[in-house]
Design an enzyme around this catalytic site. Structure first.
Site, PDB file in Angstrom:
ATOM      1  N   SER A  16       0.712  -0.947   0.434  1.00  0.00           N
ATOM      2  CA  SER A  16      -0.041   0.108  -0.060  1.00  0.00           C
ATOM      3  C   SER A  16       0.642   1.541  -0.208  1.00  0.00           C
ATOM      4  CB  SER A  16      -1.175  -0.281   0.963  1.00  0.00           C
ATOM      5  OG  SER A  16      -0.982   1.177   1.653  1.00  0.00           O
ATOM      6  N   TYR A  52      -1.450  -0.948  10.660  1.00  0.00           N
ATOM      7  CA  TYR A  52      -1.804  -0.562   9.492  1.00  0.00           C
ATOM      8  C   TYR A  52      -0.684  -0.085   8.755  1.00  0.00           C
ATOM      9  CZ  TYR A  52      -3.532  -1.711   4.498  1.00  0.00           C
ATOM     10  OH  TYR A  52      -3.320  -0.837   3.487  1.00  0.00           O
TER      11      TYR A  52
END
Length: 249
Positions: free
Chosen positions: A136, A149
């Site tokens: 990501s 995350y």
């Protein structure tokens, strides 16, 4: 020769779109995920015999190993591993976050990804295959509430680069795909089912789609075998880099 891919987290979003894209390009696909009914529906969309489903939670080591051991002979030669299964939980700053959410993200995004990769590496080396790991932009650009995350996705990126180093000379290709805003179930899951929050995030932003990322994965997998994409960062045009924060009295 028909090539075979194994895609984790194939029940929705990028994973399901990747199964469709690969199958549409003639690949055989092992589609894995926790929700059998969604995998069954996905299989019915595609030509008979082209997709094999394996129902398991990637964090369940025993179920994962049993499913891999039980692959039919025609699907055992894995040429491409797409490590897509992953999630974000919670948007709170670190001091208010739930430790259980952190543990789940680490177990799914890091530990399970590492375990299934290690399990399939001998097959991938034997077939001079490829690995695509879904990271990501959060791996590179921190934001409030991203804490664990973002850290898990930074691990995925660095693990991908480490694999490239260790696999030198084997012919195995490794790519870290690092998307920005993609409209999937991601935010609904992150917010505990708050569909309104998800709609608000994507409203008017013209975000990327699961199909956009799946097409990118297919492109990477279809490149000539002497060419490796180490890392690929994608954002919708509407998304840019956040500014630095300044806390004031």
């Amino acid at each position: 020769m028909v090539r075979t891919a194994l895609v984790t987290g194939a029940t929705s979003g990028i994973g399901a779109a990747t199964v469709r894209a690969l199958a549409g390009a003639g690949w055989q696909v092992v589609a894995t995920g926790r929700r059998a009914e969604r995998l069954d529906a996905l299989t019915r969309e595609l030509p008979e015999g082209q997709v094999h489903t394996a129902v398991f939670d990637v964090t369940d080591a025993r179920a994962r190993d049993v499913a891999i051991d039980a692959l039919p002979e025609a699907f055992r030669g894995i040429d491409l591993l797409v490590n897509n299964a992953g999630l974000a939980l919670g948007t709170a700053p670190a001091q208010e976050a739930k430790p259980g959410d952190w543990e789940t993200m680490i177990a799914t995004n890091v530990s399970a990804l590492v375990a299934i990769t290690r399990r399939l590496l001998p097959r991938l080396v034997e077939r001079r295959g490829g690995i695509v790991n879904l990271s990501s932009v959060a791996a590179s650009y921190p934001y409030t509430g991203g804490n664990v995350y973002g850290a898990t996705k930074a691990f995925v990126r660095q693990f991908s680069l480490g694999l490239r180093s260790d696999l030198a000379g084997t012919g195995v290709r490794v790519t870290s795909i690092e998307p920005g805003m993609v409209e999937t179930e991601f935010t609904t899951v992150r917010t505990g089912g708050d569909k309104a929050a998800s709609n608000k995030l994507y409203a008017g932003a013209d975000p990327m789609t699961a199909q956009d990322i799946a097409a990118t994965i297919l492109w990477v997998a279809s490149l000539p075998p002497h060419l490796n994409i180490n890392a690929l960062e994608l954002m919708p045009v509407s998304q840019s880099f956040a500014g630095f924060q300044v806390a004031r009295d």
